[in-house]
Every structure is written in structure tokens, then in C-alpha cells.
Design a protein around this motif. Structure first.
Motif, PDB file in Angstrom:
ATOM      1  N   GLU A   1      -8.074   2.201   8.512  1.00 48.63           N
ATOM      2  CA  GLU A   1      -7.002   2.026   8.488  1.00 48.63           C
ATOM      3  C   GLU A   1      -6.213   1.840   9.108  1.00 48.63           C
ATOM      4  OE1 GLU A   1      -5.960   0.386   4.033  1.00 48.63           O
ATOM      5  OE2 GLU A   1      -5.947   2.801   4.360  1.00 48.63           O
ATOM      6  N   ILE A   2      -6.775   3.038   9.698  1.00 45.30           N
ATOM      7  CA  ILE A   2      -5.484   3.773  11.063  1.00 45.30           C
ATOM      8  C   ILE A   2      -6.320   3.526  12.544  1.00 45.30           C
ATOM      9  CG2 ILE A   2      -5.280   6.047  12.562  1.00 45.30           C
ATOM     10  CD1 ILE A   2      -5.108   6.992   9.835  1.00 45.30           C
TER      11      ILE A   2
ATOM     12  N   VAL B   1       7.152  -0.212  11.576  1.00 46.25           N
ATOM     13  CA  VAL B   1       7.737   1.146  11.222  1.00 46.25           C
ATOM     14  C   VAL B   1       6.470   1.688   9.941  1.00 46.25           C
ATOM     15  CG1 VAL B   1       9.129   2.580  10.184  1.00 46.25           C
ATOM     16  CG2 VAL B   1       9.738   1.112  12.179  1.00 46.25           C
ATOM     17  N   GLU B   2       6.434   0.077   9.209  1.00 45.98           N
ATOM     18  CA  GLU B   2       5.338   0.467   8.455  1.00 45.98           C
ATOM     19  C   GLU B   2       3.558   0.588   7.953  1.00 45.98           C
ATOM     20  OE1 GLU B   2       2.175  -1.195   5.123  1.00 45.98           O
ATOM     21  OE2 GLU B   2       2.310  -1.047   6.456  1.00 45.98           O
ATOM     22  N   GLN B   3       3.352   0.149   9.757  1.00 47.45           N
ATOM     23  CA  GLN B   3       2.218   1.017   9.822  1.00 47.45           C
ATOM     24  C   GLN B   3       2.178   2.421  10.683  1.00 47.45           C
ATOM     25  OE1 GLN B   3      -0.938  -0.734   9.648  1.00 47.45           O
ATOM     26  NE2 GLN B   3      -0.241  -2.906  10.148  1.00 47.45           N
ATOM     27  N   ALA B   4       3.396   2.814  11.204  1.00 47.13           N
ATOM     28  CA  ALA B   4       3.224   4.417  11.159  1.00 47.13           C
ATOM     29  C   ALA B   4       3.105   5.256  10.279  1.00 47.13           C
ATOM     30  CB  ALA B   4       4.763   4.462  12.248  1.00 47.13           C
ATOM     31  N   LEU B   5       4.219   4.520   9.587  1.00 43.63           N
ATOM     32  CA  LEU B   5       4.481   5.014   8.184  1.00 43.63           C
ATOM     33  C   LEU B   5       3.027   5.576   7.666  1.00 43.63           C
ATOM     34  CD1 LEU B   5       6.450   6.747   6.340  1.00 43.63           C
ATOM     35  CD2 LEU B   5       6.897   4.694   5.583  1.00 43.63           C
ATOM     36  N   TYR B   6       2.287   4.527   7.325  1.00 43.10           N
ATOM     37  CA  TYR B   6       1.287   4.703   6.399  1.00 43.10           C
ATOM     38  C   TYR B   6       0.274   5.432   7.174  1.00 43.10           C
ATOM     39  CZ  TYR B   6      -2.343   3.526   3.319  1.00 43.10           C
ATOM     40  OH  TYR B   6      -3.663   3.633   2.801  1.00 43.10           O
TER      41      TYR B   6
ATOM     42  N   ARG C   1       0.543  -0.859   0.135  1.00 43.31           N
ATOM     43  CA  ARG C   1      -0.031  -0.210   0.119  1.00 43.31           C
ATOM     44  C   ARG C   1       1.366   1.333   0.239  1.00 43.31           C
ATOM     45  NH1 ARG C   1      -2.348  -0.176   6.064  1.00 43.31           N
ATOM     46  NH2 ARG C   1      -0.339  -0.562   7.111  1.00 43.31           N
ATOM     47  N   LEU C   2       2.165   1.376   0.499  1.00 43.05           N
ATOM     48  CA  LEU C   2       3.082   2.507   0.534  1.00 43.05           C
ATOM     49  C   LEU C   2       3.683   2.445  -0.665  1.00 43.05           C
ATOM     50  CD1 LEU C   2       5.324   2.170   3.270  1.00 43.05           C
ATOM     51  CD2 LEU C   2       2.938   4.124   3.024  1.00 43.05           C
ATOM     52  N   ASP C   3       3.570   1.682  -2.224  1.00 39.46           N
ATOM     53  CA  ASP C   3       3.893   1.856  -3.337  1.00 39.46           C
ATOM     54  C   ASP C   3       4.061   3.351  -3.969  1.00 39.46           C
ATOM     55  OD1 ASP C   3       4.349   1.842  -5.859  1.00 39.46           O
ATOM     56  OD2 ASP C   3       2.328   0.324  -7.017  1.00 39.46           O
TER      57      ASP C   3
ATOM     58  N   ASP D   1      -4.808   6.669  -5.632  1.00 40.58           N
ATOM     59  CA  ASP D   1      -6.445   6.495  -6.374  1.00 40.58           C
ATOM     60  C   ASP D   1      -7.855   6.163  -5.011  1.00 40.58           C
ATOM     61  OD1 ASP D   1      -7.338   5.692  -8.783  1.00 40.58           O
ATOM     62  OD2 ASP D   1      -6.528   3.507  -9.027  1.00 40.58           O
ATOM     63  N   ARG D   2      -6.839   5.444  -4.203  1.00 41.15           N
ATOM     64  CA  ARG D   2      -7.873   5.800  -2.695  1.00 41.15           C
ATOM     65  C   ARG D   2      -8.485   6.767  -2.515  1.00 41.15           C
ATOM     66  NH1 ARG D   2      -5.469   1.995   0.340  1.00 41.15           N
ATOM     67  NH2 ARG D   2      -7.148   2.057   1.622  1.00 41.15           N
ATOM     68  N   ILE D   3      -7.769   8.027  -2.440  1.00 48.71           N
ATOM     69  CA  ILE D   3      -7.895   9.180  -2.905  1.00 48.71           C
ATOM     70  C   ILE D   3      -8.937   9.813  -3.189  1.00 48.71           C
ATOM     71  CG2 ILE D   3      -7.128  11.566  -1.749  1.00 48.71           C
ATOM     72  CD1 ILE D   3      -4.865  11.290  -0.940  1.00 48.71           C
ATOM     73  N   ARG D   4      -8.208   9.509  -4.312  1.00 52.02           N
ATOM     74  CA  ARG D   4      -9.365   9.931  -4.920  1.00 52.02           C
ATOM     75  C   ARG D   4     -10.870   8.874  -5.263  1.00 52.02           C
ATOM     76  NH1 ARG D   4     -10.537   8.458 -11.294  1.00 52.02           N
ATOM     77  NH2 ARG D   4     -10.174   6.395 -10.386  1.00 52.02           N
ATOM     78  N   ALA D   5     -11.187   8.126  -4.756  1.00 46.91           N
ATOM     79  CA  ALA D   5     -11.892   6.948  -4.505  1.00 46.91           C
ATOM     80  C   ALA D   5     -12.462   8.275  -3.962  1.00 46.91           C
ATOM     81  CB  ALA D   5     -12.282   5.622  -4.277  1.00 46.91           C
TER      82      ALA D   5
END
Ligand code: 6PG
Length: 479
Positions: A400-401, A325-330, A228-230, A376-380
Motif C-alpha cells: 500500500e505504501i 492527500v488521501e494517499q499521503a495521509l494513509y 480505508r481511512l474509516d 483490523d488489518r494491523i491485528r491481522a
């Protein structure tokens, strides 16, 4: 000189040159102009085979080379050089012609220039162009402002040269009148600063808390980039981290001075947010982190200050920590974008721009520095609910948060224990917790203000403004 060029570009440093080539490669005849003509001729010599260029030497020749209405793009430094070029060309133009400023101008300058030129019937289009030199050549994300009329004439050309999102749609939209395009680009850059800061914090935590090497961290980022961080910034982070300095054999990141520079667009984002009263704390921390890094003397004088004595986790804990860390970053990234979109929405209200937030997120999906699958998700989210009060109100992001928050908090606990600064992660979490709080200490602030300055307060149970007679019997009066 035949007036056959559909567009002219003046200012042929790397961005201008690459945009000119991009127009030509897409079948447009491009008139070229530069303060020093040698650069113009060099471009034709080196890249003339890519399309139709008309090299010109004087302002008059340049303007005469353009078909009407003229589209004249200036790619010079923001500020005075831009004003100087406008002053040079505007007298040679006619009503209906347009000047397009593709530099990183301050949107207030764009508003002023648009207003001044409108009097002469000239359309001034301030446009954000993102993607660096590579994007300018092969397809940037483009954020034009200006009149609807100018977009009708210029838009199709921009759509052709722009990046295409994964679904094939062009990464360009008419952001709104006058300074709207440069405002959107400014916030893009503010978000870019925040993204880079959060990635930097993730890197430092993986290195100093988990004990990974830069090459190992590069691999972790590569893995994150498949999820998801792609995004472009995660992708290039892996490249930078795996690079080894040829001269010393050390990781490249270890031979670069740790002082981040800035040209100023991130700082503008924060300055304007302060004026608009929009809390962009994550972006602000990113700007401050760059400033702090640059205070070499102050840092040298502070190096002996005592830190914690906590020990880094062992091997087995490191992998679990990386997942956290991946969770915190996202989660922090969601907050940065929430803050950035809030600022765009506030700017749009303040200046009557009517900016479509869904369209903005759509054109950031390709070409620009912050391009990411996540957009894309923000647009959706905005498509589903154009009046979304905040990205955090979107059900998917909120879920997700919620799923990330325990790890996010744990990462900050570890950062604090080990004495690793994580101002971006921490500001993002504080913003999240503040928004969801039932009560904030702002009530106490109001009490203090009323105490020392009779500034009054509002009550939770009655309409009106009140003041307590603090120096007297402490009775309450209606103000
Ligand atoms: C882009 C970039 C580009 C640039 C900025 C940021 O969208 O293509 O944002 O505009 O790299 O100038 O640079 P600083 O980090 O120097 O402010």
C-alpha cells in the motif's frame, strides 16, 4: 452496611461517574464515594434508576460496602491526588484486595505504586481507559496492567463494560504486569496526537493549496471515512469542519484560536521514546506542532517572514490533489502506527511485560479515540506474524505504501512550494526513506565523532572498534 458491592468507584467527576453508571447498567452493584458527598448523592438521584448503587460518605463506609476481594476503582487526577487517595484507602484494605487506577497515570508512577502495595498483598491495577466521557458510559477500550490474579477477578467485569469490536469481541486485554496498561494507554495517546496532526495537515493542504472551504473539506473527509481511512477521528473531523458558529455565521474552525493544548500524555510518549531510543518522529512532530502553535508571541514576531510566491492549483487540479492527500495521509498514518507499535514493543522488552501487539491492536478497534477499520488489518498482520519486525515489513502495508508513495511525495512537493507546513507527512516520509536506505549519513557522523573525540567507529569489512589518528599521520589503530 452490607458488603455487597462488586466494585467501588471513588472520584465521581465525569469519567468516574460514567464508569460507575456503566458498571451498574451492566448489572453490578456499585459503591460510590467522592471527596464531596454531594456529588455522590447527585449521581444516585439522577441515575439511581439505572442500576444498584450504594452511596457512601466516608472511606470506611466505602470499603465496607465492597464484597471481598475488594475492587476499588479510583478516578481522580493523575499525580498527587492519586497518591493521596491511595494513602487514604490502602490502610483499610486487606491482602487480596485490589485498587484500580483508571486515570491517565504515568506508567512509572504505576510501577512504583504497584511495588509499594504488593508488599501489603494489595493488587494495584493501573488501567488505561479510552473513549472520553461517551466511551466511559457506553463502552470504552480498556488497557489494564497488574497481576494475572487481579485480571482473573476483574477481567470479566471489564469485558462486560467495555466497547465491543465490530466482530463482537470485548475491547479489553490484560496488557501485562505493573505499568504495562498505562504504558499502552500512553502510546495510544501518542498515536492519537499523530493521527490528529496528520488530519490537521490534510485539512490545511486542502484549504490552502487546493482552495476548498471547510464545508467542502468536511465532505471530502466524509467520503474518506467510507474507505480505508474509516475511523472515529476522521468522522468527527467532518463534524467539526461542517459546524458553523451561531454567533458569526462563520465556519467554527475560523473562530477558534489556533493554539492547541495538551495534558501531556503525547509528550510522555516522546520522552519515553527518547529514553528507549525508539524513533517516534511522527508523534514527536505532533507534540512539537502543538507547542509551536501555542507560541503566540513568537508567531506574531515571525508573521512578516517571506514565504514562496507559488499559486494554488485551479479547480480541475484540486480534486486530483485531494486524492493525493488521501494517499499521503494513509501512508503517514501507517508510519505513525509503525512507530507507536515499535515503542510498545521496546517498552515491553525493557520492562519484561510480554505485551501481545496483536491483542493491543484488537482492543483499539472499538471504544477508543483512535478506533479505526485499519486496526483490523494491523491485528491481522501481527496474527500472521507475531514477530513482525515492523508494520512496514507486513506485505500488505508495504504494497500500500509503495502504491501511495508517488502521491505522498507530490503532496510534500506542493506543501513545500506553497509554504504550507506538513511536519507530520514529512517526518513520516523521511522515516520511511531512512529505513529503506542502503546507506545513511550515520557513517559520516561516526567519522566526525572519531575526529573530535576519539569515539571510535566500526568498519564494514572487519570486526572490532577503530580510531584514526586524525591529528597525526591518519593511520588507523584498533581501539
Ligand atoms: C482517550 C483520550 C483521553 C484524552 C487525553 C488527551 O483516550 O480517551 O486520549 O485520554 O482526551 O487526555 O488529551 P490532550 O490532548 O489534552 O493531551
Amino acid at each position: 452496611m452490607s458488603n455487597s458491592a462488586q466494585i467501588g468507584v471513588t472520584g465521581l467527576a465525569v469519567m468516574g461517574r460514567n464508569l460507575a453508571r456503566n458498571f451498574a447498567r451492566n448489572g453490578y452493584t456499585v459503591a460510590l464515594h467522592n471527596r464531596t458527598a454531594a456529588r455522590t448523592h447527585a449521581l444516585v438521584e439522577d441515575f439511581g434508576h439505572e442500576g444498584d448503587f450504594v452511596a457512601t460518605e466516608t472511606a470506611k463506609e466505602f470499603v465496607e460496602a465492597l464484597e471481598r476481594p475488594r475492587r476499588l476503582m479510583i478516578m481522580v487526577k493523575a499525580g498527587e491526588p492519586t497518591d493521596a487517595v491511595i494513602q487514604e484507602f490502602a490502610p483499610l484494605l486487606e491482602p487480596g484486595d485490589m485498587i484500580i487506577d483508571g486515570g491517565n497515570a504515568h506508567f512509572e508512577d504505576t510501577r512504583r505504586r504497584e511495588r509499594d502495595l504488593r508488599g501489603q498483598g494489595i493488587h494495584f491495577v493501573g488501567t488505561g481507559v479510552s473513549g472520553g466521557e461517551e466511551g466511559a458510559l457506553n463502552g470504552p477500550s480498556i488497557m489494564p496492567g497488574g497481576s494475572k490474579e487481579s485480571y482473573a477477578s476483574l477481567g470479566p467485569m471489564l469485558e462486560k463494560i467495555s466497547a465491543k469490536a465490530p466482530d463482537g469481541s470485548p475491547c479489553v486485554t490484560h496488557c501485562g504486569p505493573d505499568g504495562a496498561g498505562h504504558f499502552v494507554k500512553m502510546v495510544h495517546n501518542g498515536i492519537e496526537y499523530a493521527d490528529m496532526q496528520l488530519i490537521g495537515e490534510a485539512y490545511q493542504l486542502l484549504r490552502d493549496v487546493a482552495g476548498y472551504s471547510p464545508a467542502q473539506i468536511a465532505d471530502i473527509f466524509r467520503t474518506w471515512n467510507t474507505g480505508r481511512l474509516d475511523s472515529y477521528l476522521i468522522e468527527i473531523t467532518a463534524e467539526v469542519l461542517s459546524h458553523v458558529d451561531a454567533a458569526t455565521g462563520k465556519p467554527f474552525v475560523d473562530v477558534v484560536q489556533d493554539r492547541a493544548e495538551q495534558k501531556g500524555t503525547g509528550r510522555w510518549t516522546v520522552q519515553i521514546a527518547l529514553d528507549l531510543g525508539v524513533p517516534v518522529s511522527g508523534i514527536a512532530e505532533a507534540v512539537f506542532a502543538r507547542s509551536l502553535s501555542g507560541h503566540a508571541d513568537l508567531r506574531a514576531a515571525s508573521r512578516e517572514l517571506v514565504g514562496p510566491r507559488a499559486k494554488p492549483p485551479g479547480e480541475s487540479e484540486a480534486a486530483a490533489f485531494a486524492d493525493r492527500v488521501e494517499q499521503a495521509l494513509y501512508a503517514s498514518k501507517i508510519v505513525s502506527y509503525t512507530q507507536g507499535f515499535h515503542e510498545i514493543s521496546a517498552g515491553s522488552d525493557q520492562y519484561d511485560w510480554d505485551i501481545d501487539l496483536g491483542a493491543v491492536s484488537a482492543i483499539w478497534r472499538g471504544g477508543c479515540i483512535i478506533r479505526a477499520a485499519f486496526l483490523d488489518r494491523i491485528r491481522a498482520a501481527y496474527d500472521a506474524r507475531p514477530d513482525l519486525p515492523s508494520l512496514l515489513s507486513d506485505e500488505t502495508f508495504a504494497q500500500e505504501i509503495a502504491a501511495a508513495q508517488d502521491d505522498w511525495r507530490e503532496v510534500l512537493v506542493a506543501a513545500t512550494r506553497q509554504g504550507v507546513p506538513a511536519p507530520g507527512f514529512s517526518a513520516a516520509l523521511a522515516y520511511y526513506d531512512a529505513l529503506r536506505a542502503d546507506r545513511l549519513p550515520a557513517a559520516l557522523t561516526q567519522g566526525q565523532r572519531d575526529f573530535f573525540g576519539a569515539h571510535t567507529y566500526r568498519r564494514v569489512d572487519r570486526e572490532g572498534s577503530f580510531h584514526t589518528l586524525w591529528g597525526g599521520d591518519r593511520s588507523e589503530v584498533e581501539a
